[in-house]
Structure formats: C-alpha cells, structure tokens
Motif scaffolding. Structure first.
Motif, PDB file in Angstrom:
ATOM      1  N   TYR A  87       0.839  -1.211   0.000  1.00 33.43           N
ATOM      2  CA  TYR A  87       0.000   0.000   0.000  1.00 33.43           C
ATOM      3  C   TYR A  87       0.869   1.254   0.000  1.00 33.43           C
ATOM      4  CZ  TYR A  87      -3.073   3.648   1.834  1.00 33.43           C
ATOM      5  OH  TYR A  87      -3.752   4.827   2.023  1.00 33.43           O
ATOM      6  N   THR A  88       1.882   1.282   0.860  1.00 35.10           N
ATOM      7  CA  THR A  88       2.743   2.473   0.962  1.00 35.10           C
ATOM      8  C   THR A  88       3.514   2.718  -0.336  1.00 35.10           C
ATOM      9  OG1 THR A  88       4.409   1.036   1.992  1.00 35.10           O
ATOM     10  CG2 THR A  88       3.014   2.348   3.460  1.00 35.10           C
ATOM     11  N   ASP A  89       3.949   1.632  -0.993  1.00 30.38           N
ATOM     12  CA  ASP A  89       4.656   1.771  -2.275  1.00 30.38           C
ATOM     13  C   ASP A  89       3.740   2.410  -3.323  1.00 30.38           C
ATOM     14  OD1 ASP A  89       6.769   0.525  -1.073  1.00 30.38           O
ATOM     15  OD2 ASP A  89       6.444  -1.421  -2.026  1.00 30.38           O
ATOM     16  N   ALA A  90       2.510   1.928  -3.389  1.00 25.47           N
ATOM     17  CA  ALA A  90       1.561   2.428  -4.385  1.00 25.47           C
ATOM     18  C   ALA A  90       1.227   3.899  -4.149  1.00 25.47           C
ATOM     19  CB  ALA A  90       0.287   1.581  -4.355  1.00 25.47           C
ATOM     20  N   ALA A 248      11.375   4.437 -13.309  1.00 23.25           N
ATOM     21  CA  ALA A 248      12.516   4.953 -12.525  1.00 23.25           C
ATOM     22  C   ALA A 248      12.107   5.242 -11.087  1.00 23.25           C
ATOM     23  CB  ALA A 248      13.059   6.216 -13.195  1.00 23.25           C
ATOM     24  N   GLU A 249      10.940   5.878 -10.928  1.00 26.02           N
ATOM     25  CA  GLU A 249      10.474   6.235  -9.586  1.00 26.02           C
ATOM     26  C   GLU A 249      10.144   4.992  -8.758  1.00 26.02           C
ATOM     27  OE1 GLU A 249      10.022   8.807  -6.625  1.00 26.02           O
ATOM     28  OE2 GLU A 249      10.477   9.470  -8.673  1.00 26.02           O
ATOM     29  N   PHE A 250       9.506   4.017  -9.411  1.00 26.88           N
ATOM     30  CA  PHE A 250       9.094   2.830  -8.666  1.00 26.88           C
ATOM     31  C   PHE A 250      10.286   1.940  -8.316  1.00 26.88           C
ATOM     32  CE2 PHE A 250       5.995  -0.819  -8.054  1.00 26.88           C
ATOM     33  CZ  PHE A 250       5.381  -0.225  -6.962  1.00 26.88           C
ATOM     34  N   LYS A 255      13.512   0.100  -3.887  1.00 25.03           N
ATOM     35  CA  LYS A 255      14.910  -0.039  -3.472  1.00 25.03           C
ATOM     36  C   LYS A 255      15.660  -1.098  -4.290  1.00 25.03           C
ATOM     37  CE  LYS A 255      13.802   1.401   1.242  1.00 25.03           C
ATOM     38  NZ  LYS A 255      13.799   1.046   2.675  1.00 25.03           N
ATOM     39  N   LEU A 256      15.497  -1.004  -5.605  1.00 26.74           N
ATOM     40  CA  LEU A 256      16.186  -1.935  -6.510  1.00 26.74           C
ATOM     41  C   LEU A 256      17.534  -1.354  -6.909  1.00 26.74           C
ATOM     42  CD1 LEU A 256      13.225  -2.982  -8.858  1.00 26.74           C
ATOM     43  CD2 LEU A 256      14.218  -4.302  -6.989  1.00 26.74           C
ATOM     44  N   ALA A 261      16.856  -6.644 -11.850  1.00 27.49           N
ATOM     45  CA  ALA A 261      15.743  -6.507 -12.788  1.00 27.49           C
ATOM     46  C   ALA A 261      14.503  -5.999 -12.045  1.00 27.49           C
ATOM     47  CB  ALA A 261      15.432  -7.856 -13.437  1.00 27.49           C
ATOM     48  N   ASN A 262      13.547  -5.461 -12.792  1.00 24.14           N
ATOM     49  CA  ASN A 262      12.303  -4.982 -12.184  1.00 24.14           C
ATOM     50  C   ASN A 262      11.550  -6.151 -11.537  1.00 24.14           C
ATOM     51  OD1 ASN A 262      12.812  -2.429 -13.158  1.00 24.14           O
ATOM     52  ND2 ASN A 262      11.541  -2.675 -14.978  1.00 24.14           N
ATOM     53  N   ASN A 263      11.066  -5.939 -10.327  1.00 29.52           N
ATOM     54  CA  ASN A 263      10.222  -6.957  -9.686  1.00 29.52           C
ATOM     55  C   ASN A 263       8.748  -6.564  -9.777  1.00 29.52           C
ATOM     56  OD1 ASN A 263      10.170  -4.847  -7.916  1.00 29.52           O
ATOM     57  ND2 ASN A 263      11.004  -5.994  -6.164  1.00 29.52           N
ATOM     58  N   PHE A 264       8.444  -5.804 -10.792  1.00 29.94           N
ATOM     59  CA  PHE A 264       7.077  -5.427 -11.140  1.00 29.94           C
ATOM     60  C   PHE A 264       6.997  -5.396 -12.660  1.00 29.94           C
ATOM     61  CE2 PHE A 264       9.704  -1.697 -10.626  1.00 29.94           C
ATOM     62  CZ  PHE A 264       9.448  -0.943 -11.758  1.00 29.94           C
ATOM     63  N   GLU A 265       5.790  -5.320 -13.196  1.00 28.43           N
ATOM     64  CA  GLU A 265       5.656  -5.301 -14.649  1.00 28.43           C
ATOM     65  C   GLU A 265       4.711  -4.206 -15.103  1.00 28.43           C
ATOM     66  OE1 GLU A 265       4.431  -9.223 -15.631  1.00 28.43           O
ATOM     67  OE2 GLU A 265       2.335  -8.908 -15.064  1.00 28.43           O
ATOM     68  N   ILE A 266       4.973  -3.744 -16.320  1.00 27.23           N
ATOM     69  CA  ILE A 266       4.155  -2.707 -16.944  1.00 27.23           C
ATOM     70  C   ILE A 266       3.255  -3.370 -17.988  1.00 27.23           C
ATOM     71  CG2 ILE A 266       4.169  -0.585 -18.312  1.00 27.23           C
ATOM     72  CD1 ILE A 266       5.381  -0.112 -15.626  1.00 27.23           C
TER      73      ILE A 266
END
Length: 409
Positions: A87-90, A248-250, A255-256, A261-266
């Motif tokens: 939640y805090t990340d979003a 970039a912001e996410f 904290k990557l 690699a990204n641990n999320f996807e677009i």
C-alpha cells in the motif's frame, strides 16, 4: 463453344445427377463451413477485444506485481514469486506522478456474500478497494449515486458502490442509495450503483462491490495482497516519457539496485487483448488444417464422380466429337462442370460458415462481422479444387476416340 454454353451444359448435367452432385457439394460445404466459421469467429472476437480494450484508453498503463499477468503456453514451470506491491509503495508512486492520473486498487475478496434484509447473493462477489480515480481507470460509469471523493478514498469509510446485478438481486428495482448492506461481516452504506457492464475476460463488474482503498486494506482477506496502480496521461505522445518516469520512480521506491531486474511489470491497456490475439493464430491454423483436410476428401470424391460421369457419357462425348467438338472444348466442358459443383458447395459452405461464426461470436460477446477476405478466398479455393479435381477426368474425356465412343453402350 462459348463459356455460357459450357456452363449451361454443366448445369444440365448436374440436374440429371442431383444426388451425386448434392453429396459432393455437401462435402465441400462442410469443409468450407469449418474453415470460414472458425476464422469468422476469431475475426469477430479479435475485433470485440480490440474495441473493448481501446475503450479503456490507449493512453493508459498498469503497474502490477510481476508474474500476475496472463501466461499462455510455456514450459509448464511454476512462475517465480516476486514481492507484492505494498500500500505504501503504491501511494508513494501516486504522489510522485502529479503529471498523470493515478488510480490505486486492491482486491479484498473474491468470494463474499452480500445481504440486505432477507435477500442475499451467491458467495461469488468480488470486493475491491479503490481510490477516487478507480472507476474512471476501468471505464466504469454510474447509473445512480456518486463516486468516492478524494477525502473519502483516504479514509476507512463504511460506504460502497455496487454492481448492477447486485442491485437487482437485493433491491429488485428499488432505489438502493442510502441503504445499508452487509458484505460478509461488514455493514456498508450504498452511495452508488454502476451501469450494466457484463462479463469481460472472466471478470464480472456487475457482481462486484467497490469500497474505499483504506477500507479494502483493513478488511483484506488475503495474507499478502498486492496493489495495482493504473496510470493514464492526457496526451498519448507523453506515454513513453510517463512510463519511463514511473519505472525509474518505482525502482527507487522498491529499493532496486542498478543491476537488479524490475520486480514489477508494466502492462498497457490492450496488452491482454494483444496476447490473446497473438495466440489465436494457433486456433486459426487448426481451423485451416480441418478445412483443408475436408476439402482434400471432397476433391477426391468429386474426381471419382467426374470419372463416373465421363464413363456414363462416353456416347455423348463421341457424338459431340463427331459433330466437330475438339478435345479442348470437351476438356473445358468437364472442367467447368467440376468448378460449378464446387461453387455450389462453396456458396452453401460460406453461408453456413458466416452464420455459425457469428452465432458463436455473439454468445462469446463478440460482434457481427462479414470477413470479405475469407469469402473471396473461399470462392478462389473452390475454383482451385474444381480445376484440380476435374482436370484428370476432363483430360480423359478429351482423349476418347470418337469412333469407339460412338460404339460405347
């Protein structure tokens, strides 16, 4: 002898052998019905999916936990698990993108029961926590009531917006605004009702309850819920820049390190549709294979019928040769006859293929479509089958000796 005369003679011959012609035409019709039906269904569903996802906006994209997207095919290995979006990340990402419209949502339950007095729904209601932009990000419209305000979305409000089907089930046409319903153990006040949307890609908005984001966070039934972030921009030309800024912001928020690699996807709004459309080619190839195999069988049957026809009409061929018909004329006559039979079967097959494809498409939520390319291609295929099947019998007929043919009984 002109082509018109050859066609007239072909039709005359077809009428005198109606049963054999009908059986051959039906085999061809079945082959083309399967081919055109499958391809029409795929085309209609593709068009429907494209329109559906386009209505969500080509200038939007979603950030979600990596590995939660649709997987078709692959090695069958279990997908790798990634850290859920908190939640805090979003919220931090939402606050860091003032140039875009950002909506944060989370699924709180997939099997809730909603009650009002003596009425209740089946335990298949989806409960989703959203912010003030949650409805617009999904292209949802209100039939009654209002949306959550920005202030309400940031609080644990005991308010909700319900889907059209829930409203009909619980209130039977009465105005639900202001009524108190029970969603599981929680009592919520109805402030809005969504317009009828229907089922799409396995999700049914009409059987959903939308609550404020913080309320969804508190009552969530999942051990480790992952939040979804939907981002839209006013101008599509800013899309790439906004995606770059969001990534970039996410990455900073998550904290990557540079090497990680990204641990999320677009996912863009039409990504699911494009995935399904790309994989539908395998179904199309299967349909083509079925149609071609059936047409090969039909062509063999047509060739046999034409050979029998040549044998039965040996005396007729001898008479025509005796009065001046050369081998080219005889060959042309039998070829045209084979093509006419194929065209009759093809017309029937294409008609029923279009009908079948659009009926299936209708029940799958697709739209009516007339695939002119498949229609033209089907007729061309019929001509090819007719020529290939009729060539050998026509050649055999053209080489008959006129004297021997006249003596044939």
């Amino acid at each position: 002898m002109t082509y018109q005369e050859n066609i007239r003679l072909a039709i005359q011959s077809i009428r005198s052998n109606r049963l054999r012609t009908l059986l051959t035409a039906l085999i061809i019709a079945i082959g083309l019905s399967a081919l055109v039906g499958i391809l029409t269904t795929l085309d209609a569903v593709k068009k429907s999916m494209t329109e559906t996802f386009s209505s969500m906006g080509s200038n939007s994209f979603t950030i979600r936990n990596r590995g939660t997207g649709i997987r078709i095919g692959g090695s069958g290995q279990k997908p790798k698990s990634f850290t859920s979006i908190k939640y805090t990340d979003a919220i931090r990402l939402k606050d860091s993108l003032p140039q875009a419209i950002v909506a944060v949502s989370v699924t709180a339950s997939n099997g809730a029961t909603v009650k009002y007095e003596k009425e209740k729904t089946n335990p298949n209601i989806k409960v989703v926590g959203i912010d003030e932009n949650g409805l617009s990000s999904q292209s949802l419209e209100l039939a009654l009531g209002r949306n959550f305000s920005k202030t309400e979305a940031g609080q644990e409000q005991n308010a909700c917006i319900i889907g059209h089907e829930i409203s009909n089930t619980l209130f039977n046409g009465d105005d639900p605004i202001g009524k108190i319903i029970s969603v599981g153990p929680h009592r919520l006040k109805v402030i809005g009702v969504l317009k009828l949307k229907g089922s799409s890609m396995g999700a049914n908005v009409d059987r959903s309850v939308y609550i404020t984001l913080l309320k969804g966070k508190r009552i969530n039934s999942f051990a480790d819920p992952s939040y979804t972030i939907s981002i839209s921009v006013s101008d599509n030309s800013h899309m790439d820049n906004t995606i770059g800024d969001a990534i970039a912001e996410f990455r900073t928020i998550r904290k990557l390190k540079v090497t990680q690699a990204n641990n999320f996807e677009i996912a863009k709004s039409d990504a699911v549709a494009q995935t399904l459309i790309e994989n539908s080619k395998y179904v199309a190839w299967g349909g083509i294979a079925i149609g071609v195999i059936t047409l090969i069988g039909a062509s063999i049957g047509l060739m046999n019928i034409m050979l029998v026809s040549v044998t039965e009409r040996t005396r007729e061929i001898g008479v025509r040769k005796a009065i001046g018909a050369n081998p080219a004329v005889i060959r042309k006559q039998f070829l045209i006859e084979a093509v006419v039979i194929c065209m009759i079967g093809g017309s029937i097959g294409i008609f029923f293929g279009l009908l079948l494809g659009n009926v299936i498409s209708f029940f799958m939520g697709g739209t009516f479509i007339i695939p002119w390319m498949f229609i033209i291609g089907g007729f061309i295929l019929c001509v090819m089958v007719g020529v290939l099947s009729g060539y050998y019998p026509a050649k055999k007929a053209s080489k008959l000796d006129p004297v021997e043919a006249l003596r044939y009984e």
